[in-house]
Design an enzyme around this catalytic site. Structure first.
Site, PDB file in Angstrom:
ATOM      1  N   HIS A 108       2.650   6.643  -0.868  1.00 39.57           N
ATOM      2  CA  HIS A 108       0.934   6.254  -0.110  1.00 39.57           C
ATOM      3  C   HIS A 108       0.344   6.118  -0.433  1.00 39.57           C
ATOM      4  O   HIS A 108      -1.024   7.500  -0.800  1.00 39.57           O
ATOM      5  CB  HIS A 108       0.004   7.423   1.346  1.00 39.57           C
ATOM      6  CG  HIS A 108       0.075   5.811   2.654  1.00 39.57           C
ATOM      7  ND1 HIS A 108      -1.650   5.504   2.112  1.00 39.57           N
ATOM      8  CD2 HIS A 108       0.073   5.635   3.522  1.00 39.57           C
ATOM      9  CE1 HIS A 108      -1.909   4.731   3.623  1.00 39.57           C
ATOM     10  NE2 HIS A 108      -0.167   5.025   3.964  1.00 39.57           N
ATOM     11  N   HIS A 147       0.663  -1.165   0.057  1.00 39.39           N
ATOM     12  CA  HIS A 147      -0.071   0.142   0.117  1.00 39.39           C
ATOM     13  C   HIS A 147       1.139   0.974  -0.224  1.00 39.39           C
ATOM     14  O   HIS A 147       0.283   2.335   0.117  1.00 39.39           O
ATOM     15  CB  HIS A 147      -1.037  -0.018   1.072  1.00 39.39           C
ATOM     16  CG  HIS A 147      -0.788   0.305   2.613  1.00 39.39           C
ATOM     17  ND1 HIS A 147       0.850  -0.546   3.539  1.00 39.39           N
ATOM     18  CD2 HIS A 147       0.009   1.387   3.658  1.00 39.39           C
ATOM     19  CE1 HIS A 147       1.243   0.352   4.082  1.00 39.39           C
ATOM     20  NE2 HIS A 147       0.722   1.169   4.692  1.00 39.39           N
TER      21      HIS A 147
END
Length: 160
Positions: free
Chosen positions: A81, A66
Protein backbone atom coordinates in the site's frame (compact mmCIF):
# COMPACT_ATOMS: atom_id res chain seq x y z
CA UNK A 1 18.14 -15.71 -2.50
CA UNK A 2 15.67 -13.09 -1.25
CA UNK A 3 11.97 -13.83 -1.27
CA UNK A 4 12.22 -17.52 -2.04
CA UNK A 5 10.75 -20.19 0.22
CA UNK A 6 13.10 -23.04 0.96
CA UNK A 7 12.11 -26.17 2.86
CA UNK A 8 12.88 -25.89 6.58
CA UNK A 9 13.75 -22.21 6.28
CA UNK A 10 12.02 -18.91 6.62
CA UNK A 11 10.95 -16.61 3.82
CA UNK A 12 13.00 -13.42 3.88
CA UNK A 13 11.02 -10.29 3.03
CA UNK A 14 12.90 -7.23 1.78
CA UNK A 15 12.19 -3.53 1.94
CA UNK A 16 10.22 -2.23 -1.04
CA UNK A 17 11.84 1.21 -0.78
CA UNK A 18 14.80 3.13 0.64
CA UNK A 19 13.72 4.79 3.89
CA UNK A 20 13.14 4.46 7.61
CA UNK A 21 11.65 1.14 8.68
CA UNK A 22 8.84 1.37 11.26
CA UNK A 23 6.61 -1.10 13.07
CA UNK A 24 3.21 -1.62 11.44
CA UNK A 25 1.71 -0.63 14.80
CA UNK A 26 3.27 2.84 14.33
CA UNK A 27 1.51 3.53 11.00
CA UNK A 28 -0.75 6.59 11.22
CA UNK A 29 -3.84 4.67 10.05
CA UNK A 30 -5.89 2.43 12.34
CA UNK A 31 -6.65 -0.11 9.61
CA UNK A 32 -2.94 -0.92 9.43
CA UNK A 33 -1.73 -0.10 12.96
CA UNK A 34 -4.32 -2.40 14.58
CA UNK A 35 -3.36 -5.16 12.11
CA UNK A 36 -6.96 -5.31 10.88
CA UNK A 37 -5.69 -6.45 7.46
CA UNK A 38 -2.78 -8.50 8.82
CA UNK A 39 0.75 -8.19 10.16
CA UNK A 40 3.68 -6.66 8.29
CA UNK A 41 5.80 -3.52 8.38
CA UNK A 42 6.05 -0.02 6.94
CA UNK A 43 8.72 2.30 5.56
CA UNK A 44 8.83 6.10 5.57
CA UNK A 45 10.36 6.50 2.08
CA UNK A 46 13.39 8.57 1.09
CA UNK A 47 12.65 8.08 -2.62
CA UNK A 48 9.80 6.88 -4.81
CA UNK A 49 11.18 3.69 -6.36
CA UNK A 50 9.12 0.72 -5.17
CA UNK A 51 10.40 -2.85 -5.57
CA UNK A 52 8.86 -6.24 -4.83
CA UNK A 53 9.35 -7.24 -1.19
CA UNK A 54 9.21 -10.93 -2.16
CA UNK A 55 8.78 -13.16 -5.17
CA UNK A 56 5.37 -14.13 -6.54
CA UNK A 57 2.66 -13.19 -9.00
CA UNK A 58 0.89 -9.83 -9.30
CA UNK A 59 -2.69 -10.67 -8.36
CA UNK A 60 -4.14 -7.26 -7.51
CA UNK A 61 -3.75 -3.89 -9.22
CA UNK A 62 -5.97 -1.11 -7.93
CA UNK A 63 -7.31 1.24 -10.65
CA UNK A 64 -6.13 4.18 -8.54
CA UNK A 65 -2.58 2.72 -8.58
CA UNK A 66 -2.11 3.31 -4.83
CA UNK A 67 -1.79 -0.38 -3.97
CA UNK A 68 -1.01 -3.74 -5.49
CA UNK A 69 -0.95 -7.34 -4.38
CA UNK A 70 1.50 -10.18 -4.80
CA UNK A 71 0.67 -13.83 -4.13
CA UNK A 72 3.55 -16.21 -3.37
CA UNK A 73 3.80 -19.72 -4.73
CA UNK A 74 2.59 -20.95 -1.31
CA UNK A 75 -0.55 -18.78 -1.54
CA UNK A 76 0.45 -15.97 0.82
CA UNK A 77 -1.22 -12.72 -0.24
CA UNK A 78 0.85 -9.59 0.30
CA UNK A 79 -0.52 -6.05 -0.05
CA UNK A 80 1.86 -3.20 -0.89
CA UNK A 81 0.00 0.00 0.00
CA UNK A 82 1.64 3.22 -1.19
CA UNK A 83 0.75 6.15 1.05
CA UNK A 84 -2.15 6.77 3.38
CA UNK A 85 -5.48 7.91 1.87
CA UNK A 86 -3.70 8.21 -1.50
CA UNK A 87 -6.68 6.56 -3.18
CA UNK A 88 -8.04 10.13 -3.23
CA UNK A 89 -5.31 11.13 -5.72
CA UNK A 90 -6.83 8.89 -8.42
CA UNK A 91 -3.48 7.54 -9.59
CA UNK A 92 -1.82 10.90 -10.32
CA UNK A 93 1.45 10.38 -8.40
CA UNK A 94 1.90 6.70 -9.38
CA UNK A 95 3.50 4.91 -12.33
CA UNK A 96 3.03 1.13 -12.22
CA UNK A 97 5.50 -1.08 -14.13
CA UNK A 98 3.82 -4.49 -13.70
CA UNK A 99 0.71 -6.18 -15.07
CA UNK A 100 -1.80 -8.64 -13.66
CA UNK A 101 -0.47 -12.21 -13.42
CA UNK A 102 3.10 -11.07 -14.04
CA UNK A 103 5.72 -13.07 -12.14
CA UNK A 104 8.06 -10.88 -10.09
CA UNK A 105 11.17 -11.59 -8.06
CA UNK A 106 12.10 -9.84 -4.83
CA UNK A 107 13.77 -6.56 -5.80
CA UNK A 108 12.02 -6.17 -9.19
CA UNK A 109 10.77 -2.63 -9.81
CA UNK A 110 7.01 -2.39 -9.31
CA UNK A 111 6.26 1.33 -9.28
CA UNK A 112 7.56 4.87 -9.18
CA UNK A 113 5.89 7.40 -6.91
CA UNK A 114 6.10 11.17 -6.98
CA UNK A 115 6.46 11.70 -3.22
CA UNK A 116 6.22 15.49 -3.61
CA UNK A 117 2.72 15.21 -5.11
CA UNK A 118 1.59 13.10 -2.15
CA UNK A 119 3.03 15.57 0.36
CA UNK A 120 1.58 18.57 -1.54
CA UNK A 121 -1.84 16.93 -1.17
CA UNK A 122 -1.25 16.85 2.60
CA UNK A 123 -1.07 13.05 2.72
CA UNK A 124 1.44 10.65 4.25
CA UNK A 125 3.70 8.75 1.84
CA UNK A 126 4.25 5.73 4.13
CA UNK A 127 4.76 2.46 2.22
CA UNK A 128 3.02 -0.44 3.98
CA UNK A 129 3.53 -4.18 3.44
CA UNK A 130 0.81 -6.43 4.88
CA UNK A 131 0.37 -10.23 4.89
CA UNK A 132 -3.39 -10.42 4.45
CA UNK A 133 -4.00 -14.14 4.94
CA UNK A 134 -2.19 -14.66 8.23
CA UNK A 135 -3.78 -18.08 8.68
CA UNK A 136 -1.04 -19.47 6.37
CA UNK A 137 1.74 -18.22 8.63
CA UNK A 138 3.30 -19.85 11.67
CA UNK A 139 5.43 -16.84 12.60
CA UNK A 140 6.32 -13.29 11.60
CA UNK A 141 9.55 -11.88 13.01
CA UNK A 142 9.64 -8.52 14.75
CA UNK A 143 11.12 -5.63 12.79
CA UNK A 144 14.06 -3.56 13.94
CA UNK A 145 13.26 0.09 13.11
CA UNK A 146 16.22 1.57 11.21
CA UNK A 147 17.20 3.29 7.97
CA UNK A 148 17.48 0.83 5.09
CA UNK A 149 17.85 0.45 1.36
CA UNK A 150 15.34 -1.10 -1.02
CA UNK A 151 16.16 -4.81 -1.04
CA UNK A 152 17.50 -4.97 2.53
CA UNK A 153 16.04 -7.85 4.53
CA UNK A 154 13.34 -6.55 6.87
CA UNK A 155 11.44 -9.54 8.17
CA UNK A 156 11.32 -13.32 8.14
CA UNK A 157 8.06 -15.21 7.93
CA UNK A 158 7.42 -18.90 8.32
CA UNK A 159 4.58 -20.86 6.76
CA UNK A 160 2.56 -23.35 8.83
Amino acid sequence: MFGLFKRNSKLKVVSPVKGDLIQITDVNDDVFSTKMLGDGFAVEPFDGTIVAPLSGKITTLFPTKHALGITTDKGLEVLIHMGIDTVELKGAPFDIFVKMNQEVKAGDKLAQINLDKIKQAGLADTIIVVYTNMDLLKSVSAVDPRPLLAGDIVQEIEYK
